[in-house]
Write an enzyme that holds these catalytic residues in place. Structure first.
Site, short mmCIF file in Angstrom:
data_model
loop_
_atom_site.label_atom_id
_atom_site.label_comp_id
_atom_site.label_asym_id
_atom_site.label_seq_id
_atom_site.Cartn_x
_atom_site.Cartn_y
_atom_site.Cartn_z
N THR A 205 1.16 -1.16 -0.05
CA THR A 205 -0.02 -0.11 0.02
C THR A 205 1.07 1.17 0.12
OG1 THR A 205 -2.14 -0.99 1.21
CG2 THR A 205 -1.43 1.58 1.01
N ARG A 233 -15.10 -5.56 -0.85
CA ARG A 233 -14.47 -5.50 0.49
C ARG A 233 -13.47 -4.09 0.74
NH1 ARG A 233 -8.59 -4.27 2.09
NH2 ARG A 233 -8.95 -4.56 5.25
N VAL A 234 -13.70 -3.82 1.57
CA VAL A 234 -12.94 -2.52 0.91
C VAL A 234 -12.50 -1.65 2.85
CG1 VAL A 234 -13.49 0.55 1.55
CG2 VAL A 234 -14.86 -0.60 0.12
N GLY A 235 -10.97 -1.71 2.72
CA GLY A 235 -9.86 -1.54 3.32
C GLY A 235 -10.21 0.21 4.77
N ASP A 236 -9.62 -0.09 5.44
CA ASP A 236 -9.57 1.30 6.18
C ASP A 236 -8.59 2.10 4.35
OD1 ASP A 236 -6.14 0.05 5.67
OD2 ASP A 236 -6.24 1.54 6.74
N THR A 256 -1.17 2.24 7.10
CA THR A 256 -0.62 1.10 6.25
C THR A 256 -0.85 -0.63 6.71
OG1 THR A 256 0.41 -0.57 4.99
CG2 THR A 256 1.87 0.97 5.96
N GLY A 257 -1.68 -1.27 6.85
CA GLY A 257 -1.12 -1.85 7.98
C GLY A 257 -2.88 -3.57 7.66
N THR A 258 -2.79 -3.85 8.49
CA THR A 258 -4.52 -5.03 8.34
C THR A 258 -5.54 -3.28 8.64
OG1 THR A 258 -4.03 -5.48 10.96
CG2 THR A 258 -3.12 -6.74 9.84
N GLY A 259 -6.19 -3.26 7.92
CA GLY A 259 -7.10 -2.67 7.68
C GLY A 259 -7.86 -2.68 8.89
N1 ASP Z 1 -4.57 -1.59 4.93
C1 ASP Z 1 -4.23 -1.60 3.62
C2 ASP Z 1 -5.94 -2.16 3.90
O1 ASP Z 1 -6.17 -2.75 4.93
C3 ASP Z 1 -3.87 -2.94 3.27
C4 ASP Z 1 -2.61 -2.21 2.96
O2 ASP Z 1 -2.15 -1.32 4.00
O3 ASP Z 1 -0.86 -3.52 3.21
O4 ASP Z 1 -6.98 -2.54 2.83
#
Ligand code: ASP
Length: 342
Positions: A205, A233-236, A256-259
């Site tokens: 990301t 699915r929509v992330g953060d 960035t990470g586990t949205g």
């Molecule tokens: N945060 C992003 C999501 O969950 C993924 C990522 O940052 O790698 O869509």
């Protein structure tokens, strides 16, 4: 005891020096190319060089906008363009695949001066999703458009179309094949099985936060999301206040990470609130979000944050986060792993 006092004094002096350096040469643009579990020995020298070159190019592109007296939004857009156009990142070209083998991308932008924001989610034919987010912010009364509606709006406002296979890359195809092998016995890895789901998470990301010469801040984030996510699915990243936020009075943030964890904690807005209402320094507020909010919930990742004094933070609780910054005088710093100090 004497040695301890001496050490403390040295530590204090170096912190003072760092603060003075920041004031003398403020950071004007910070970028990330994703956080994840990759270890240093897994990153080949060639890959490291390619990433270093791409991150440098992104910093230079954003910096050129600032040098030309353009806005923080322009700098964020230019930096993100470079990373979206690079196959190395999970944004634009190189976006990961959904469980159905398609690409669905999300992006957001926020202007710290006006608190205006724009975002798109689950788009599959927009070459640079950050452009669509900016079009939503500037040319619609809305904040978030999704799917076909977002695409139709973007194309009507001059944003570039791309065929679905434009986003494919050989490396992502290989990752997709690995994903399919690991999940072949079940239709989809259940989200309740957090480790199984996020084990498949690939880096990349992208995000940028910038400070322009008017003292205004902006934040932007662009992503393909999480490998194997359910279609829809929509992330953060495109959720204002979760993965992206900017306010001149506090800071600009891109996560960035586990949205799902960043969404449930409204991570980016929480960081801003810690500064606004708890009067925390930027660095402490950023660390609090990652290590005292996201981590105890079970989430992984990082963020970049920048304030109007050119102070910045880049905390992450994963083994690495691709990241870099450029100062007003043009000094560039790029790093990948935990032990590489700023
Ligand atoms: N945060 C992003 C999501 O969950 C993924 C990522 O940052 O790698 O869509």
């Amino acid at each position: 005891m004497k040695i301890r006092s001496l050490l403390l004094a040295c530590c204090f002096c170096s912190q003072m020096l760092a603060a003075q350096q920041q004031v003398a040469d403020p950071v004007v643009l910070v970028i990330h190319g994703g956080a994840g579990t990759i270890r240093p020995e897994q990153l080949s020298p060639a890959m490291r060089d390619s990433l270093q070159a791409a991150l440098t190019q992104a910093l230079r592109a954003g910096y050129a906008q600032l040098q030309a007296h353009h806005t923080a939004i322009d700098a964020v857009q230019a930096a993100i363009h470079v990373m979206e156009n690079s196959p190395l990142f999970n944004a634009g070209k190189g976006a990961v695949y959904t469980s159905a083998g398609t690409h669905e991308m999300d992006a957001a932008i926020m202007d710290g001066a006006t608190l205006k924001a724009g975002a798109v989610a689950a788009v599959s034919h927009i070459k640079n999703p950050i452009d669509a987010a900016i079009a939503v912010m500037r040319q619609s009364p809305h904040v978030l458009l999704v799917g076909k509606g977002a695409e139709d709006f973007a194309f009507a406002h001059g944003v570039q179309w791309a065929p679905a296979d434009y986003f494919d890359t050989p490396e992502r195809k290989r990752q997709w094949e690995r994903y399919r092998q690991r999940t072949s016995k079940q239709a989809f890895v259940p989200v309740s099985s957090k480790d199984a789901y996020y084990d498949l998470h690939e880096w990349g990301t992208v995000g940028a936060v910038a400070l322009d010469e008017q003292g205004h801040l902006a934040a932007g984030t662009s992503t393909g999301g999480i490998m194997g996510k359910l279609p829809g699915r929509v992330g953060d990243s495109p959720i204002i206040g979760a993965g992206t936020y900017a306010n001149d009075t506090t800071c600009a943030v891109s996560c960035t990470g586990t949205g799902e964890y960043f969404m449930r904690s409204l991570a980016a807005k929480t960081l801003s609130d810690l500064i606004a209402y708890k009067h925390m320094p930027l660095q402490q507020a950023a660390q609090t979000v990652i290590f005292h909010i996201i981590q105890p919930m079970g989430g992984d990742g990082g963020l970049i944050a920048l304030n109007k004094n050119g102070e910045f933070a880049m905390p992450f609780n994963t083994s690495g986060m691709y990241r870099g910054y450029i100062t007003r005088s043009g000094k560039i710093f790029i790093a990948f792993f935990q032990d590489e100090s700023k």
